[in-house]
Design a protein around this motif. Structure first.
Motif, PDB file in Angstrom:
ATOM      1  N   ILE A 365       0.940  -1.386  -0.233  1.00 21.89           N
ATOM      2  CA  ILE A 365      -0.106   0.127   0.165  1.00 21.89           C
ATOM      3  C   ILE A 365       0.982   1.189   0.239  1.00 21.89           C
ATOM      4  O   ILE A 365       0.617   2.485  -0.782  1.00 21.89           O
ATOM      5  N   ILE A 366       2.127   1.614   0.755  1.00 21.30           N
ATOM      6  CA  ILE A 366       2.827   2.447   1.110  1.00 21.30           C
ATOM      7  C   ILE A 366       4.118   2.502  -0.617  1.00 21.30           C
ATOM      8  O   ILE A 366       4.110   3.331  -1.322  1.00 21.30           O
ATOM      9  N   GLY A 367       3.850   1.218  -1.409  1.00 18.18           N
ATOM     10  CA  GLY A 367       4.370   1.407  -2.384  1.00 18.18           C
ATOM     11  C   GLY A 367       3.815   1.629  -3.347  1.00 18.18           C
ATOM     12  O   GLY A 367       4.162   2.994  -4.430  1.00 18.18           O
ATOM     13  N   LEU A 368       2.311   1.293  -3.991  1.00 17.15           N
ATOM     14  CA  LEU A 368       1.342   2.133  -4.124  1.00 17.15           C
ATOM     15  C   LEU A 368       0.906   3.606  -4.266  1.00 17.15           C
ATOM     16  O   LEU A 368       0.926   4.495  -5.182  1.00 17.15           O
ATOM     17  N   THR A 369       1.342   4.289  -3.164  1.00 17.03           N
ATOM     18  CA  THR A 369       0.582   5.256  -2.202  1.00 17.03           C
ATOM     19  C   THR A 369       2.366   6.679  -3.463  1.00 17.03           C
ATOM     20  O   THR A 369       2.210   7.034  -3.957  1.00 17.03           O
ATOM     21  N   VAL A 370       3.134   5.225  -3.306  1.00 22.21           N
ATOM     22  CA  VAL A 370       4.609   6.022  -3.622  1.00 22.21           C
ATOM     23  C   VAL A 370       4.240   6.974  -5.262  1.00 22.21           C
ATOM     24  O   VAL A 370       5.008   7.385  -5.525  1.00 22.21           O
ATOM     25  N   GLN A 436      -7.548  11.965  -7.071  1.00 17.44           N
ATOM     26  CA  GLN A 436      -7.665  11.260  -5.719  1.00 17.44           C
ATOM     27  C   GLN A 436      -8.521  10.865  -5.347  1.00 17.44           C
ATOM     28  O   GLN A 436      -9.017   9.846  -5.484  1.00 17.44           O
ATOM     29  N   ILE A 437     -10.012  11.389  -6.083  1.00 16.74           N
ATOM     30  CA  ILE A 437     -11.329  11.092  -5.402  1.00 16.74           C
ATOM     31  C   ILE A 437     -10.951   9.362  -5.454  1.00 16.74           C
ATOM     32  O   ILE A 437     -12.207   8.678  -5.204  1.00 16.74           O
ATOM     33  N   PRO A 438     -11.156   8.931  -7.584  1.00 16.47           N
ATOM     34  CA  PRO A 438     -11.489   8.214  -7.870  1.00 16.47           C
ATOM     35  C   PRO A 438     -10.916   7.055  -7.301  1.00 16.47           C
ATOM     36  O   PRO A 438     -10.758   5.613  -7.290  1.00 16.47           O
ATOM     37  N   ILE A 439      -9.764   7.327  -6.981  1.00 17.36           N
ATOM     38  CA  ILE A 439      -8.265   5.999  -6.528  1.00 17.36           C
ATOM     39  C   ILE A 439      -7.890   5.762  -4.642  1.00 17.36           C
ATOM     40  O   ILE A 439      -8.515   4.906  -4.894  1.00 17.36           O
ATOM     41  N   PHE A 440      -9.009   6.765  -4.054  1.00 19.48           N
ATOM     42  CA  PHE A 440      -9.466   6.578  -3.166  1.00 19.48           C
ATOM     43  C   PHE A 440     -10.205   5.720  -2.372  1.00 19.48           C
ATOM     44  O   PHE A 440     -10.465   4.530  -1.899  1.00 19.48           O
ATOM     45  N   LYS A 463      -2.318  -6.725  12.722  1.00 16.80           N
ATOM     46  CA  LYS A 463      -2.637  -7.993  11.894  1.00 16.80           C
ATOM     47  C   LYS A 463      -3.585  -8.203  10.973  1.00 16.80           C
ATOM     48  O   LYS A 463      -3.867  -9.244  10.103  1.00 16.80           O
ATOM     49  N   ASP A 464      -4.693  -7.391  10.007  1.00 17.08           N
ATOM     50  CA  ASP A 464      -5.509  -7.692   9.208  1.00 17.08           C
ATOM     51  C   ASP A 464      -5.866  -6.028   8.677  1.00 17.08           C
ATOM     52  O   ASP A 464      -6.297  -5.398   9.612  1.00 17.08           O
ATOM     53  N   LEU A 465      -5.755  -5.572   7.708  1.00 16.08           N
ATOM     54  CA  LEU A 465      -5.275  -5.185   7.128  1.00 16.08           C
ATOM     55  C   LEU A 465      -6.535  -3.897   6.893  1.00 16.08           C
ATOM     56  O   LEU A 465      -6.800  -2.372   6.163  1.00 16.08           O
ATOM     57  N   SER A 466      -7.672  -5.136   6.443  1.00 14.65           N
ATOM     58  CA  SER A 466      -8.946  -5.105   6.117  1.00 14.65           C
ATOM     59  C   SER A 466      -9.384  -4.567   7.106  1.00 14.65           C
ATOM     60  O   SER A 466     -11.415  -4.216   6.367  1.00 14.65           O
ATOM     61  N   ALA A 467      -9.853  -4.749   8.142  1.00 16.67           N
ATOM     62  CA  ALA A 467     -10.150  -4.648   9.495  1.00 16.67           C
ATOM     63  C   ALA A 467      -9.727  -3.241  10.211  1.00 16.67           C
ATOM     64  O   ALA A 467      -8.440  -3.285   9.744  1.00 16.67           O
ATOM     65  N   PRO A 468     -10.214  -2.594  10.986  1.00 13.67           N
ATOM     66  CA  PRO A 468     -10.060  -1.335  11.714  1.00 13.67           C
ATOM     67  C   PRO A 468      -9.104  -1.422  12.042  1.00 13.67           C
ATOM     68  O   PRO A 468      -8.276  -2.733  13.243  1.00 13.67           O
ATOM     69  N   GLY A 537      -6.503  -0.610   6.054  1.00 15.65           N
ATOM     70  CA  GLY A 537      -5.102   0.084   4.869  1.00 15.65           C
ATOM     71  C   GLY A 537      -5.410   0.931   3.874  1.00 15.65           C
ATOM     72  O   GLY A 537      -4.853   1.995   3.422  1.00 15.65           O
ATOM     73  N   LEU A 538      -6.207   1.534   4.121  1.00 18.78           N
ATOM     74  CA  LEU A 538      -7.287   2.923   3.624  1.00 18.78           C
ATOM     75  C   LEU A 538      -6.983   4.127   4.501  1.00 18.78           C
ATOM     76  O   LEU A 538      -5.844   4.857   3.866  1.00 18.78           O
ATOM     77  N   GLN A 539      -6.243   3.641   6.043  1.00 23.93           N
ATOM     78  CA  GLN A 539      -5.861   4.710   6.585  1.00 23.93           C
ATOM     79  C   GLN A 539      -4.141   5.172   6.724  1.00 23.93           C
ATOM     80  O   GLN A 539      -4.037   6.145   6.274  1.00 23.93           O
ATOM     81  N   LEU A 540      -3.376   3.835   6.395  1.00 22.22           N
ATOM     82  CA  LEU A 540      -2.165   3.562   5.908  1.00 22.22           C
ATOM     83  C   LEU A 540      -2.216   4.639   4.727  1.00 22.22           C
ATOM     84  O   LEU A 540      -0.922   5.338   4.676  1.00 22.22           O
ATOM     85  N   TYR A 541      -3.356   4.026   3.484  1.00 17.71           N
ATOM     86  CA  TYR A 541      -3.279   5.236   3.093  1.00 17.71           C
ATOM     87  C   TYR A 541      -2.726   5.903   2.629  1.00 17.71           C
ATOM     88  O   TYR A 541      -1.990   6.807   2.228  1.00 17.71           O
ATOM     89  N   TRP A 542      -3.811   6.809   3.351  1.00 15.00           N
ATOM     90  CA  TRP A 542      -4.168   8.323   3.501  1.00 15.00           C
ATOM     91  C   TRP A 542      -2.750   8.900   3.928  1.00 15.00           C
ATOM     92  O   TRP A 542      -2.645   9.835   3.765  1.00 15.00           O
ATOM     93  N   LEU A 543      -2.679   8.116   5.040  1.00 15.76           N
ATOM     94  CA  LEU A 543      -1.675   8.275   6.028  1.00 15.76           C
ATOM     95  C   LEU A 543      -0.242   8.718   4.909  1.00 15.76           C
ATOM     96  O   LEU A 543       0.504  10.299   5.103  1.00 15.76           O
ATOM     97  N   THR A 544       0.303   7.986   4.595  1.00 17.34           N
ATOM     98  CA  THR A 544       1.226   8.210   3.618  1.00 17.34           C
ATOM     99  C   THR A 544       1.374   9.308   2.215  1.00 17.34           C
ATOM    100  O   THR A 544       1.908   9.521   1.987  1.00 17.34           O
ATOM    101  N   ASN A 545       0.105   8.644   2.189  1.00 20.49           N
ATOM    102  CA  ASN A 545      -0.065  10.011   0.682  1.00 20.49           C
ATOM    103  C   ASN A 545      -0.449  11.561   1.357  1.00 20.49           C
ATOM    104  O   ASN A 545       0.340  12.735   0.938  1.00 20.49           O
ATOM    105  N   ASN A 546      -0.681  12.060   2.780  1.00 23.87           N
ATOM    106  CA  ASN A 546      -0.836  13.052   3.369  1.00 23.87           C
ATOM    107  C   ASN A 546       0.864  13.508   3.422  1.00 23.87           C
ATOM    108  O   ASN A 546       1.790  14.546   3.591  1.00 23.87           O
ATOM    109  N   ILE A 547       1.410  12.781   4.159  1.00 28.86           N
ATOM    110  CA  ILE A 547       2.864  12.873   4.772  1.00 28.86           C
ATOM    111  C   ILE A 547       3.863  12.845   3.802  1.00 28.86           C
ATOM    112  O   ILE A 547       4.569  13.955   3.381  1.00 28.86           O
TER     113      ILE A 547
END
Length: 569
Positions: A365-370, A436-440, A463-468, A537-547
């Protein structure tokens, strides 16, 4: 006094957004899978069994599954992906587990059970047969004779039954290494007169899916008829149809029942005219079935028909492969991609590639964001330059607003002239957001729908990126032995996301309207609560994107210090 009024108005609007989102999200935007872990004695441990089995609201089990399985002779099913058996009484496929998927992330978690015999908990099974008149036909009580004791990808099994009146019925099962059964039905007529038989197939299940049917995810009855996907049929429409059932006529196609991750579907001969039904019986016992036109079998002749049965996980590559190689129309749309499939499938393919490359889905997910930020780098540069220019002209904008506060038309003309003189565009910052909207949303759907993302860990407590995100300061990061309510269970990732949004807003031009200023100051923390129930996983994407956005903007200032100097002035 005005500032207090603006602050109160901003808080009221923010609460309206937060509460309104909570009310709408469960139907239109389900947030994530159930939590994979919970706090026990101050530690994060796997949840015992959230929503593993595919059916619910079923009638109370009459007998234990093991007892039901032992009541009739069986042929074992043994493939790399499936374990189970075929019931020789009725020739039903009613015992199937998926060896590649477990119910939970616990090490001793049992595999997902997809099919169970009638009379057991969460029963779901499939079968094939014939109807006809003036002929003895096999029934649910018929005991068939197998040609082998085990069905494997290398060894098909033929079930045979002779009615003693000159007709011999056979069902040959073949299975591939994944989830597809090929079923050949044949009737040989050695009697003195012609007979008429009509082949059919059915899937029966007790209860509705534990996965909710929503605007974003379709669960329940599903089918493709005349090459069009029918997402409009669900359990409630079948209930409303009553005894008549929901009928569809088609050339080929397929039909069955889907959960979020699992599918059991009948695929008749694609050249045949098919009459399909979805029905409901007592105690919410549902059935999907198809019949083919009647065939006349002359004396000394035999007739054969071939169908398929899919029962397994909705893995994207497998569904697409079956669609392409077997000619099953729109089989890949058993996953409800929705309108943004054109974005979602490429996002999935790229994520899947990065996951196989790095071996960690969070890193993928981080690689995708980059990669996405790299592709959008030139556009973002123009955005940041425009925002810096907007910050620089704000004193002039405020002066114009004060001078022409009683003449809105003149103010608008002067503002447009100011933008032209200073070569700034207040809308330039919108394009990256719109892109970013359609990508997100595509990533949201991929994390929500694809089984490849289910139970994928990242690092440490995730332990599960598809869960909170399960770790929250509300219970002192697990030191207090309780699980906080959903609305206040702010995980570490959502908190970091809120901080990153606050920092990003600080770098953006300040709104001239006081109410907007207050809204922007509160919005990061409102969005923090909104995002908390979503997949980590979605939070990780948005956080990485913001950074990355903050780093890019800082880099722009380092390369062009004049922008910062102009802002300071």
């Amino acid at each position: 006094m005005t500032d207090n009024r603006n602050m109160i108005l901003a808080i009221v609007l923010s609460l309206a957004v937060l509460l309104g989102w909570s009310a709408l999200s469960s139907h239109f935007f389900p947030t994530a899978n159930p939590p994979a872990t919970k706090t026990v004695d101050g530690k994060q441990v796997p949840v015992a069994n959230p929503t593993a089995s595919p059916a619910s609201n079923a009638p109370k089990a009459l007998r234990e599954r093991a007892l039901v399985l032992a009541e009739a002779p069986r042929v074992r099913i043994d493939t790399p992906a499936l374990k189970g058996s075929i019931n020789l009484k009725g020739a039903r496929v009613d015992d199937l587990t998926l060896t590649r998927f477990n119910e939970t992330i616990a090490k001793d978690s049992p595999p997902i059970r997809l099919l169970s015999p009638g009379g057991a908990k969460d029963s779901q099974y499939a079968g094939f047969g014939w109807t006809g008149q003036n002929i003895a036909l096999p029934t649910a009580d018929t005991v068939w004779t197998p040609s082998a004791s085990t069905l494997t990808p290398a060894t098909p099994v033929t079930l045979s039954w002779d009615n003693g009146q000159g007709q011999r019925f056979q069902i040959t099962y073949r299975v591939d290494p994944d989830y597809m059964f090929t079923v050949e039905q044949s009737v040989a007529n050695t009697a003195g007169g012609a007979i008429a038989v009509q082949p059919y197939g059915f899937i029966s299940r007790d209860g509705v899916s534990k996965d909710p049917d929503s605007w974003t995810i379709h669960t329940g009855p599903i089918g493709v008829f005349n090459k069009l996907v029918d997402y409009d049929i669900n359990f409630s429409t079948v209930d409303e149809a009553g005894n008549a059932g929901v009928a569809r006529s088609s050339t080929g196609g397929w039909m069955g029942f889907t959960d979020k991750y699992w599918l059991t579907a009948l695929i008749p001969d694609q050249a045949a005219t098919v009459q399909a039904y979805f029905r409901v019986g007592a105690d919410r016992h549902y059935q999907a079935d198809f019949t083919l036109p009647a065939t006349i079998v002359q004396p000394g002749k035999a007739v054969r028909t071939t169908a398929r049965l899919f029962s397994g996980a909705k893995e994207v590559n497998h569904l697409d492969r079956y669609e392409d190689t077997l000619g099953i129309p729109n089989f890949g749309k058993a996953i409800d991609w929705g309108w943004f499939e054109v974005f979602e499938k490429p996002i999935f393919k790229l994520l899947d590639f990065l996951f196989k490359l790095f071996g960690n889905f969070g890193v993928a997910i981080i690689g995708l964001t980059v990669i996405i930020r790299g592709l959008m780098f030139p556009i973002a540069q123009k955005q940041f330059k425009s925002m810096a220019g907007m910050r620089a002209v704000q004193p002039k904008m405020k002066a114009l607003q004060e001078r022409w506060k009683d003449d809105k038309q003149k103010l608008q003309a002067e503002m447009l002239n100011l933008y032209k003189q200073e070569k700034v565009n207040p809308l330039a910052g919108c394009l990256p957001i719109l892109l970013q909207i359609p990508i997100f949303y595509a990533l949201y759907k991929v994390l929500l729908l694809t089984i490849e993302m289910r139970h994928q860990p990242f690092v440490l407590w995730i332990k599960d990126l598809s869960a909170p995100d399960p770790l929250t300061p509300v219970n002192l990061f697990g030191l207090l032995d309780f699980t906080p309510p959903h609305i206040i269970a702010l995980g570490v990732l959502p908190i970091l996301l809120g901080v990153s949004m606050w920092l990003q807003f600080k770098l953006n031009p300040q709104a001239t309207d006081p109410v907007q200023q207050q809204m922007f100051s509160i919005m990061p923390w409102v969005l923090m609560f909104v995002m908390a129930p979503f997949a980590a996983g979605l939070q990780l994407y948005w956080l990485t994107n913001n950074i990355l956005s903050i780093a890019q903007q800082k880099w722009l200032y380092s390369r062009h210090p004049s922008l910062k100097q102009v802002e300071a002035k």
